[in-house]
Structure formats: structure tokens, C-alpha cells
Design an enzyme around this catalytic site. Structure first.
Site, mmCIF file in Angstrom:
data_model
loop_
_atom_site.group_PDB
_atom_site.id
_atom_site.type_symbol
_atom_site.label_atom_id
_atom_site.label_comp_id
_atom_site.label_asym_id
_atom_site.label_seq_id
_atom_site.Cartn_x
_atom_site.Cartn_y
_atom_site.Cartn_z
ATOM 1 C CB CYS A 151 -2.720 -6.557 3.240
ATOM 2 S SG CYS A 151 -3.827 -7.961 3.511
ATOM 3 C CB CYS A 197 -5.979 -6.284 4.909
ATOM 4 S SG CYS A 197 -4.793 -7.383 5.684
#
Length: 326
Positions: free
Chosen positions: A36, A33
Site C-alpha cells: 500500500c 501494508c
């Protein structure tokens, strides 16, 4: 410097941590991600500033490795940040937007402040520095202090005397008010006072829909500012009311506070008409007049007592239509 963020490697470890640490902040992420990775340094910085051993703990949970935990807490997008107190989830923000994460930071800061003082005192005590959780009056049986549900950064106070008092945020500080009559600087004051007359208009938006049972107000009167006497409450307004608008709007509840209603902690507990405060997204508190006809009014703390309900989108208030029984 060692990281203040712990990696969760099993559901059992996480369950144990929720029991051992008063507050837990969890970052649910995935290694693939991109957002993230972008927000990770911000989360690490927050943990370094606010983490406290066995009190405020920051953790990262890889959703691919810990699918059981992710499923239990209905994690559907990454990153998602969850805030727990006493093992119960009390807030979450989704996405890598630092502005959204600020909401969680505010909550953690309040939690950290609550845990900063002594913990051996009762509900009507605490340090004057604002360290421990404090209530100026006993809580009604079956209900809790849900002041943490206030979206503090969006509160607004009209007719504030900037030169004589603190900012609106001091009203929701978890610690016991100092009760002082003056501060060296306005920024050091932990109370608010009205400016040109005795009226104040306080807008209190909620992070989650709430059921309100009791409103607690603490006010230390001085020679210059008195306690509130007549208060009007308005539920579910999407914004603060102007003074003229409030006069033309029917209040959800109107309260006249008598001198004998104040306890020795300078606090009054106002029972609300519970049927009228079932799904509250915001509260406007209009202090109409001060005790003894004083020209200024003072507020030290405001506490909301009740239950937290369903989540709503942060920063968005929706007026809720429902019948009010008399």
C-alpha cells in the site's frame, strides 16, 4: 501543493461523496501494508493529474478504521482500488502492481474525458473535441452504453492505414467524432481507415463479461473511404482472428448494412441476436466489404450497448461454451 486525495473518516461521508461526485476512485489500504505504501505515490500522482472537483474524486479508505465500508464492498486484500460512477461500482483492481493499476487509470481517463465538455446536450450530441459522452443514436430502452467495459489497451485492429488515420483507441473515445476528411497528422485523426483493401479486423476484449444488445457504428464517408457494408461478428475469441481464419470460421452473426440504415449522425444501430451474446468476454468485428464496392473503409466510433455482467481476471480471455439458438 495540497493533496488531491481525500481521507474518508466515516461511512456516511463516503456515501455522501458517492452521491455528490460523478466519479469516485477509492484506494482501500492499511497502515501496516507495505505494498500500500509502495503504490501510494502512484495513486497520488494520478489524482493530481485527473482529479476534478465534484466530478472525479480520489479517496483513501483505511480498512482497519472503516471496517463497515470495507465489509460492504468485500475488500479482502490490500490495496484494492475501486472505481464508481453515479454511486455504482464499475471496476476494481487488486494489488500494488502498477500494471494492474493502469487498467483503472485508463478508465478514469475516459471518465474524465466524458466530463470535460458541456453536459446540456442530448444523447446524439457532444463536443467535437471528444469532451462529453456521446452516442450517435438513441439507446434501446432498458439498456446502457457499456463501451467503458472495453479493455482498451488490449484492443487490436488489423489492416489499419497508419498514415491516414488515428489509433484503434479513437474508436472508443467518449466524445463526438469530428467528421473531418483529413487531419494535419495521423496522430490528430479521430477515425480509422483500412490500408491495402476495404477489410478491417477489430478485436474488442472486455473487462467484465457482458450481455450485448446493440452494436452502434459511426462512419463518416469521404472521397477516399466509404462506410462498411458487410460485417461479421465473432464472440469469445481469445485473440484477434486473421483474415483467412475469419473466412474459415462461422460468424456468430452476419450483418448487411443498407444505405438507409445510417442516420443523420452517420451512425447505424445494429440489433444483435441477444441469445447469442449473453456471456461475452470478447468481440471480433470483421468488416468484410465497403459500401459501393469502395477500396477503403472508414470507422469513426464503435459503441457497445447492453449490460455488464460478472468480473473476470484482467488480461485473461476464456472462450465460453454455450448453445446458440437460431
Amino acid at each position: 501543493m495540497a493533496s488531491k486525495v481525500s481521507q474518508i473518516t466515516s461511512a456516511a461521508q463516503f456515501d455522501s461523496l458517492l452521491k455528490s461526485s460523478k466519479v469516485v476512485v477509492a484506494d482501500f489500504f492499511a497502515t501496516w501494508c507495505g505494498p500500500c505504501k509502495m503504490i501510494a505515490p502512484v495513486f497520488e500522482k494520478i489524482a493530481t493529474q485527473l482529479g476534478r472537483k465534484d466530478a472525479v474524486t480520489f479517496v483513501k479508505i483505511d480498512t482497519d478504521q472503516q471496517k463497515e465500508i470495507a465489509s460492504k464492498y468485500s475488500i479482502r486484500a490490500m490495496p484494492t482500488f475501486l472505481l464508481f460512477r453515479d454511486g455504482n461500482e464499475i471496476d476494481r483492481v487488486q494489488g500494488a502492481d502498477p500494471r494492474k493499476l493502469e487498467t483503472l487509470v485508463t478508465m478514469v481517463a475516459l471518465e474524465a474525458e466524458m466530463l470535460g465538455g458541456s453536459s446540456g446536450e442530448g444523447s446524439s450530441s457532444g463536443s467535437s473535441s471528444g469532451g462529453s459522452l456521446w452516442n450517435g443514436a438513441a439507446l434501446p430502452r432498458g439498456y446502457t452504453d457499456i463501451t467503458h467495459n472495453v479493455e482498451v489497451q488490449r484492443t487490436e485492429l488489423l489492416n489499419l492505414d497508419d498514415a491516414a488515420a488515428g489509433s484503434v483507441r479513437v474508436l472508443f473515445a467518449p466524445g463526438k467524432p469530428s467528421g473531418k476528411s483529413e487531419a494535419l497528422t495521423a496522430s490528430a485523426a479521430d477515425w480509422v481507415e483500412s490500408d491495402t483493401d476495404e477489410q478491417l479486423m477489430l478485436f474488442v476484449p472486455m473487462q467484465s463479461l457482458a450481455k450485448l444488445h446493440t452494436l452502434q457504428i459511426t462512419s463518416h464517408p469521404t472521397e477516399d473511404a466509404a462506410r462498411p457494408q458487410l460485417i461479421k461478428l465473432y464472440s469469445n475469441s481469445p485473440h484477434n482472428l486473421g483474415f483467412d481464419e475469419a473466412e474459415d470460421t462461422q460468424a456468430t452473426q452476419e450483418i448487411t448494412i443498407k444505405p438507409e440504415d445510417w442516420n443523420d449522425q452517420a451512425t447505424v444501430s445494429i440489433p444483435l441476436k441477444f441469445v447469442k451474446f449473453q456471456k461475452i468476454s470478447s468481440l471480433v468485428m470483421f468488416v468484410v466489404s465497403a459500401e459501393d464496392g469502395a477500396e477503403k473503409v472508414r470507422l469513426d466510433r464503435v459503441r457497445l450497448i447492453g449490460e455488464v455482467g460478472d468480473k473476470r481476471e484482467m488480461g485473461k480471455l476464456e472462450k465460453i461454451d454455450h448453445e446458440h439458438s437460431e
